[in-house]
Design a protein around this motif. Structure first.
Motif, PDB file in Angstrom:
ATOM      1  N   PHE A   7       6.346   9.360 -12.231  1.00  0.00           N
ATOM      2  CA  PHE A   7       4.932   9.632 -12.034  1.00  0.00           C
ATOM      3  C   PHE A   7       4.305   8.586 -11.118  1.00  0.00           C
ATOM      4  O   PHE A   7       3.485   8.905 -10.254  1.00  0.00           O
ATOM      5  N   VAL A   8       4.672   7.317 -11.317  1.00  0.00           N
ATOM      6  CA  VAL A   8       4.111   6.247 -10.480  1.00  0.00           C
ATOM      7  C   VAL A   8       4.447   6.476  -9.022  1.00  0.00           C
ATOM      8  O   VAL A   8       3.610   6.290  -8.126  1.00  0.00           O
ATOM      9  N   LEU A   9       5.674   6.900  -8.741  1.00  0.00           N
ATOM     10  CA  LEU A   9       6.059   7.147  -7.352  1.00  0.00           C
ATOM     11  C   LEU A   9       5.265   8.301  -6.758  1.00  0.00           C
ATOM     12  O   LEU A   9       4.861   8.265  -5.589  1.00  0.00           O
ATOM     13  N   VAL A  10       5.029   9.348  -7.559  1.00  0.00           N
ATOM     14  CA  VAL A  10       4.221  10.476  -7.068  1.00  0.00           C
ATOM     15  C   VAL A  10       2.798  10.017  -6.778  1.00  0.00           C
ATOM     16  O   VAL A  10       2.207  10.357  -5.743  1.00  0.00           O
ATOM     17  N   ALA A  11       2.221   9.233  -7.726  1.00  0.00           N
ATOM     18  CA  ALA A  11       0.861   8.740  -7.516  1.00  0.00           C
ATOM     19  C   ALA A  11       0.788   7.857  -6.291  1.00  0.00           C
ATOM     20  O   ALA A  11      -0.174   7.912  -5.519  1.00  0.00           O
ATOM     21  N   ALA A  12       1.805   7.007  -6.124  1.00  0.00           N
ATOM     22  CA  ALA A  12       1.821   6.130  -4.956  1.00  0.00           C
ATOM     23  C   ALA A  12       1.863   6.947  -3.670  1.00  0.00           C
ATOM     24  O   ALA A  12       1.200   6.622  -2.677  1.00  0.00           O
ATOM     25  N   SER A  13       2.628   8.045  -3.692  1.00  0.00           N
ATOM     26  CA  SER A  13       2.730   8.881  -2.492  1.00  0.00           C
ATOM     27  C   SER A  13       1.395   9.544  -2.168  1.00  0.00           C
ATOM     28  O   SER A  13       0.989   9.618  -1.008  1.00  0.00           O
ATOM     29  N   LEU A  14       0.718  10.053  -3.182  1.00  0.00           N
ATOM     30  CA  LEU A  14      -0.515  10.801  -2.944  1.00  0.00           C
ATOM     31  C   LEU A  14      -1.728   9.906  -2.708  1.00  0.00           C
ATOM     32  O   LEU A  14      -2.656  10.295  -2.012  1.00  0.00           O
ATOM     33  N   LEU A  15      -1.724   8.708  -3.328  1.00  0.00           N
ATOM     34  CA  LEU A  15      -2.917   7.873  -3.263  1.00  0.00           C
ATOM     35  C   LEU A  15      -2.808   6.724  -2.282  1.00  0.00           C
ATOM     36  O   LEU A  15      -3.825   6.212  -1.828  1.00  0.00           O
ATOM     37  N   ALA A  16      -1.591   6.291  -1.969  1.00  0.00           N
ATOM     38  CA  ALA A  16      -1.485   5.034  -1.241  1.00  0.00           C
ATOM     39  C   ALA A  16      -0.641   5.093   0.008  1.00  0.00           C
ATOM     40  O   ALA A  16      -0.358   4.059   0.593  1.00  0.00           O
ATOM     41  N   LEU A  17      -0.249   6.274   0.458  1.00  0.00           N
ATOM     42  CA  LEU A  17       0.602   6.336   1.640  1.00  0.00           C
ATOM     43  C   LEU A  17      -0.182   6.461   2.932  1.00  0.00           C
ATOM     44  O   LEU A  17       0.387   6.691   3.985  1.00  0.00           O
ATOM     45  N   ALA A 103     -12.267   9.279  -6.559  1.00  0.00           N
ATOM     46  CA  ALA A 103     -12.670  10.590  -6.046  1.00  0.00           C
ATOM     47  C   ALA A 103     -13.992  10.494  -5.305  1.00  0.00           C
ATOM     48  O   ALA A 103     -14.167  11.119  -4.238  1.00  0.00           O
ATOM     49  N   ARG A 104     -14.941   9.722  -5.835  1.00  0.00           N
ATOM     50  CA  ARG A 104     -16.245   9.591  -5.159  1.00  0.00           C
ATOM     51  C   ARG A 104     -16.091   8.911  -3.799  1.00  0.00           C
ATOM     52  O   ARG A 104     -16.730   9.305  -2.809  1.00  0.00           O
ATOM     53  N   ARG A 105     -15.242   7.865  -3.747  1.00  0.00           N
ATOM     54  CA  ARG A 105     -15.012   7.204  -2.454  1.00  0.00           C
ATOM     55  C   ARG A 105     -14.383   8.181  -1.459  1.00  0.00           C
ATOM     56  O   ARG A 105     -14.781   8.230  -0.277  1.00  0.00           O
ATOM     57  N   ALA A 106     -13.391   8.922  -1.914  1.00  0.00           N
ATOM     58  CA  ALA A 106     -12.686   9.832  -0.998  1.00  0.00           C
ATOM     59  C   ALA A 106     -13.599  10.956  -0.529  1.00  0.00           C
ATOM     60  O   ALA A 106     -13.608  11.323   0.663  1.00  0.00           O
ATOM     61  N   ASN A 110     -14.650  12.515   3.187  1.00  0.00           N
ATOM     62  CA  ASN A 110     -13.844  13.737   3.325  1.00  0.00           C
ATOM     63  C   ASN A 110     -12.344  13.435   3.319  1.00  0.00           C
ATOM     64  O   ASN A 110     -11.581  14.014   4.112  1.00  0.00           O
ATOM     65  N   ASP A 111     -11.919  12.524   2.437  1.00  0.00           N
ATOM     66  CA  ASP A 111     -10.496  12.194   2.321  1.00  0.00           C
ATOM     67  C   ASP A 111      -9.867  13.129   1.293  1.00  0.00           C
ATOM     68  O   ASP A 111     -10.385  13.289   0.185  1.00  0.00           O
ATOM     69  N   GLU A 112      -8.738  13.750   1.662  1.00  0.00           N
ATOM     70  CA  GLU A 112      -8.095  14.726   0.786  1.00  0.00           C
ATOM     71  C   GLU A 112      -7.558  14.120  -0.499  1.00  0.00           C
ATOM     72  O   GLU A 112      -7.275  14.848  -1.466  1.00  0.00           O
ATOM     73  N   ARG A 113      -7.405  12.802  -0.576  1.00  0.00           N
ATOM     74  CA  ARG A 113      -6.892  12.180  -1.797  1.00  0.00           C
ATOM     75  C   ARG A 113      -7.883  12.278  -2.960  1.00  0.00           C
ATOM     76  O   ARG A 113      -7.522  12.072  -4.116  1.00  0.00           O
ATOM     77  N   GLY A 114      -9.135  12.606  -2.658  1.00  0.00           N
ATOM     78  CA  GLY A 114     -10.115  12.763  -3.719  1.00  0.00           C
ATOM     79  C   GLY A 114      -9.758  13.871  -4.689  1.00  0.00           C
ATOM     80  O   GLY A 114     -10.049  13.781  -5.892  1.00  0.00           O
ATOM     81  N   ALA A 115      -9.122  14.949  -4.202  1.00  0.00           N
ATOM     82  CA  ALA A 115      -8.770  16.071  -5.070  1.00  0.00           C
ATOM     83  C   ALA A 115      -7.759  15.642  -6.126  1.00  0.00           C
ATOM     84  O   ALA A 115      -7.861  16.008  -7.307  1.00  0.00           O
TER      85      ALA A 115
END
Length: 348
Positions: A7-17, A103-106, A110-115
């Motif tokens: 899960f951490v790797l997935v989160a890292a991919s979606l939020l921090a790449l 989410a509010r920052r994204a 208009n950053d897609e990571r907010g979703a």
């Protein structure tokens, strides 16, 4: 642990790449550090260290690094990864708030990571423990603390999301006793703390009534239960005897121990100090022996007295002399230097 790391790797991919340049250029900073370039460089280093530690499962160290990075240079990827770190650490309410802020920052840029951040916040919300602290009427000005942190007025009377764990609730109000309680917050449950009694006036103890005067013609409590004066005396003397013998035994043991130590030192002492210490122990042993002898004498005497008083029967109370009525006289002889005689005294 394998599923957690996945899960951490997935989160890292979606939020921090997002590329590092995007962190620095496309996301407007939310603070104004004194030296933006140095702050951004240090924040990036902390971010990369935190991400690496998170992938290794070192959640405590990773969360610390990521929190420091976001404090220096707030960024969507940093806060999102910090939320994922806190989620893995078990601090679900903290992660829920951080996902919401991510989410509010994204969404602001208009950053897609907010979703994804909004999705994680929604998934965590039903699992959150909650704490509900209720104040009684008339205690709205009370100061309420949760693990030492004061709660805001709007946090009272409402079930607030908190991380799982044990909390101490302290409430203070002028003129009222301090209230303390321990409560454990668990997933999907509401821990309730009711602060009682502050709306009631302080209780006043009723005045104590004077005890009724005792009847001199009645026996005391001990006598009424078959314990006459001698039996009571036997109990007291027995207690003194037992104490005396116990003290004697303790001091006798101390005297023996000190005397043995003194003999050993005086036989083997090679310096003036060690020889002097041996003499001091000898004097201490003599003093302890003296106390033991005195205590033994008192204890033995008291024990014998207790036995005598316990074995002897109670003496019947002597009858009171009857009042003098009718004819009565007494003859009282006397003598002095010139002679003697007798006086006749009585009622006629």
């Amino acid at each position: 642990m394998a599923s957690a790391n996945k899960f951490v790797l997935v989160a890292a991919s979606l939020l921090a790449l997002a590329p590092a340049a995007a962190r620095a250029d496309n996301e407007p900073p939310l603070t104004s550090p004194a030296d933006p370039s140095e702050a951004a460089t240090l924040a990036e280093t902390l971010f990369q260290d935190g991400k690496r530690l998170l992938e290794q499962g070192a959640f405590v160290e990773a969360c610390t690094k990521l929190a420091q990075s976001d404090a220096l240079d707030p960024a969507i990827g940093t806060l999102g990864l910090l939320a994922a770190c806190h989620e893995q650490e078990g601090r679900t309410a903290t992660a829920w708030r951080e996902y919401g802020e991510t989410a509010r920052r994204a969404e602001a840029v208009n950053d897609e990571r907010g979703a994804f951040a909004r999705q994680r916040a929604s998934a965590l919300e039903p699992e959150l423990p909650r704490l509900l602290v209720r104040l009684p009427k008339g205690a709205e000005g009370a100061a309420v603390f949760r693990n030492g942190v004061r709660l805001a007025p709007d946090e009272l009377g409402v079930a607030q999301p908190i991380d799982p764990g044990t909390y101490e609730i302290v409430a203070r109000l002028a003129g009222r006793p301090e209230f303390r309680a321990m409560v454990t917050a668990q997933a999907r449950k509401v821990a309730e703390v009711e602060i009682p009694g502050w709306n009631r006036p302080a209780s006043v103890e009723p005045a104590k009534k004077n005890p009724a005067p005792s009847d001199p013609g009645t026996s005391n409590l001990l006598t009424s239960k078959g314990l006459g004066p001698r039996k009571v005396g036997a109990i007291v003397a027995g207690g003194v005897g037992f104490t005396g013998l116990a003290v004697a035994g303790a001091f006798a043991l101390s005297a023996s121990s000190r005397n043995a130590a003194s003999v050993s030192l005086q036989e083997s002492c090679t310096t003036a100090a060690s020889c002097e210490r041996g003499r001091e122990l000898r004097e201490d042993a003599l003093r302890s022996a003296t106390v033991a002898n005195i205590a033994f004498g008192i204890g033995a005497a008291s024990t014998v007295t207790a036995l005598v008083l316990a074995l002897l029967p109670e003496r019947a109370e002597a009858p009171k002399p009857a009042p003098l009525t009718g004819f009565h006289y007494e003859v009282a002889p006397f003598a002095n230097r010139t002679g003697g005689g007798a006086l006749l005294i009585g009622n006629f």
